[in-house]
Design a protein around this motif. Structure first.
Motif, PDB file in Angstrom:
ATOM      1  N   VAL A   1       0.802  -1.230   0.000  1.00 34.86           N
ATOM      2  CA  VAL A   1       0.000   0.000   0.000  1.00 34.86           C
ATOM      3  C   VAL A   1       0.834   1.278   0.000  1.00 34.86           C
ATOM      4  CG1 VAL A   1      -1.558   1.389   1.443  1.00 34.86           C
ATOM      5  CG2 VAL A   1      -2.154  -0.954   0.859  1.00 34.86           C
ATOM      6  N   PRO A   2       1.892   1.415   0.820  1.00 33.87           N
ATOM      7  CA  PRO A   2       2.623   2.689   0.815  1.00 33.87           C
ATOM      8  C   PRO A   2       3.166   3.073  -0.558  1.00 33.87           C
ATOM      9  CG  PRO A   2       3.190   1.400   2.763  1.00 33.87           C
ATOM     10  CD  PRO A   2       2.382   0.499   1.875  1.00 33.87           C
ATOM     11  N   LEU A   3       3.758   2.129  -1.283  1.00 38.36           N
ATOM     12  CA  LEU A   3       4.293   2.435  -2.607  1.00 38.36           C
ATOM     13  C   LEU A   3       3.159   2.666  -3.603  1.00 38.36           C
ATOM     14  CD1 LEU A   3       6.703   2.852  -4.417  1.00 38.36           C
ATOM     15  CD2 LEU A   3       6.850   0.360  -4.730  1.00 38.36           C
ATOM     16  N   LEU A   4       2.072   1.910  -3.487  1.00 39.07           N
ATOM     17  CA  LEU A   4       0.914   2.129  -4.358  1.00 39.07           C
ATOM     18  C   LEU A   4       0.400   3.556  -4.190  1.00 39.07           C
ATOM     19  CD1 LEU A   4      -1.400   1.057  -6.234  1.00 39.07           C
ATOM     20  CD2 LEU A   4      -2.637   0.496  -4.131  1.00 39.07           C
ATOM     21  N   ARG A   5       0.278   3.999  -2.962  1.00 38.31           N
ATOM     22  CA  ARG A   5      -0.217   5.351  -2.713  1.00 38.31           C
ATOM     23  C   ARG A   5       0.697   6.390  -3.350  1.00 38.31           C
ATOM     24  NH1 ARG A   5      -0.870   8.362   3.190  1.00 38.31           N
ATOM     25  NH2 ARG A   5      -2.227  10.056   2.463  1.00 38.31           N
ATOM     26  N   ARG A   6       2.000   6.247  -3.183  1.00 32.81           N
ATOM     27  CA  ARG A   6       2.932   7.225  -3.760  1.00 32.81           C
ATOM     28  C   ARG A   6       2.812   7.274  -5.269  1.00 32.81           C
ATOM     29  NH1 ARG A   6       6.525   5.173   0.197  1.00 32.81           N
ATOM     30  NH2 ARG A   6       7.791   4.038  -1.318  1.00 32.81           N
TER      31      ARG A   6
END
Length: 340
Positions: free
Chosen positions: A100-105
């Motif tokens: 999720v963190p990389l997807l959000r970025r």
């Protein structure tokens, strides 16, 4: 109601029970936390087929040797708009959390990004993941295959999985607009719960092994489920097979069932999640078009119609205040898992 039939537990007790069962059976702490959270959400929102009943499924899958309880998902920055997470044979939840963190970025940078989860074991509803992303202000679409349990329209033999598709639209200050639906007439877990309770299923949920309509849950489980809406659900199911199978380099529902080899475990496949950042799409027009979306929702509700998930949100508020009820028979089975 006969008080012997139901037990009331606080959500914290449900979470503790789920984590205790999973860790006792060898799941790592991180795996147990992620999997238990999904089950608690199902129980909290009165979606019994995706609640702690799934602990039985998880442990059966573990005993069949079809899930790695200590899997360490690996996140790969695959392309400017694509995050790929190798779940390494574990359940999907921790792989999702890691991605999720990389997807959000990427979604914020590009406007749209995809999260591909490969080699995951999957048993859960998608709305839990959808709400994680709507809480971040992202519009989200997710889908995955399962095991080949569902006949195509006009057929009688299983080809598709239950193949859920879910969508979420964030609504600042309000519950998000979320739908999560199987392309089959009903989730397989609901048929299993009918079987356990000795209850007939409605006509249209499935057919027997010889392709005949039936109200027997056992016969449907031995035969084939049906898609919703005939050829329309069938076409959507085929689309999901392609998007969350060959497109992402993972298994179709038929291949997942072949991998199972009769073990009766949870499906093994991939999952595709698309995230859209409305602020990136709209820029200074963001507030205007979010208001436009609210007029759509108002026009639905002003007619007395419900938005998808409205019942879940009502159940959630009730459960947060009062706890949840669990059938005594199921609770006994779950407690038995604490005494291997």
């Amino acid at each position: 109601m006969d008080k012997r039939l139901l037990a009331r537990l606080a959500l914290s007790e449900v979470d503790s029970l789920a984590r205790a069962v999973l860790e006792l059976h060898g799941f790592s702490r991180e795996q147990a936390l992620a999997v238990a959270r999904t089950m608690v959400c199902g129980q909290r929102d009165e979606c019994a087929s995706h609640g702690v009943y799934r602990l039985l499924v998880c442990i059966a899958t573990l005993k069949a040797g079809k899930v790695d309880p200590r899997a360490e998902p690996q996140v790969h920055d695959h392309a400017p708009g694509v995050v790929r997470v190798d779940a390494a044979g574990g359940f999907s939840q921790l792989a999702f959390d890691r991605g999720v963190p990389l997807l959000r970025r990427k979604a914020v940078d590009n406007g749209v990004a995809a999260l591909v989860i490969n080699r995951c074991v999957h048993f859960s509803a998608l709305w839990v993941e959808i709400e994680t992303l709507t809480d971040l202000g992202l519009v989200t679409l997710a889908c995955n295959p399962s095991h080949a349990w569902v006949a195509p329209a006009g057929g009688r033999g299983p080809v598709f999985g239950t193949n859920p598709i879910a969508f979420g639209w964030p609504r600042p200050g309000k519950d998000p607009f979320v739908f999560d639906m199987a392309t089959s007439a009903i989730a397989r877990g609901d048929i299993e719960l009918h079987r356990r309770a000795g209850k007939p299923v409605p006509l249209g949920w499935g057919v027997s092994a010889d392709g005949e309509p039936t109200t027997s849950a056992e016969a449907v489980l031995q035969g084939a489920m049906l898609t919703f809406g005939g050829h329309k659900g069938s076409a959507l199911a085929a689309m999901i097979e392609l998007l969350a199978g060959p497109l992402i380099g993972d298994l179709t529902s038929a291949q997942s069932l072949a991998h199972d080899a009769g073990a009766g475990a949870s499906p093994f496949h991939g999952e595709l999640i698309l995230a859209f950042d409305p602020r990136r799409f709209l820029g200074e027009r963001y507030e205007h078009y979010l208001h436009s979306a609210e007029t759509l929702f108002d026009s639905i509700e002003q007619q007395g119609a419900r938005l998808p998930s409205a019942r879940r949100y009502e159940a959630r508020r009730r459960s947060l205040a009062q706890g949840v009820e669990i059938n005594d028979e199921l609770l006994d089975e779950l407690n038995a898992l604490l005494h291997r």
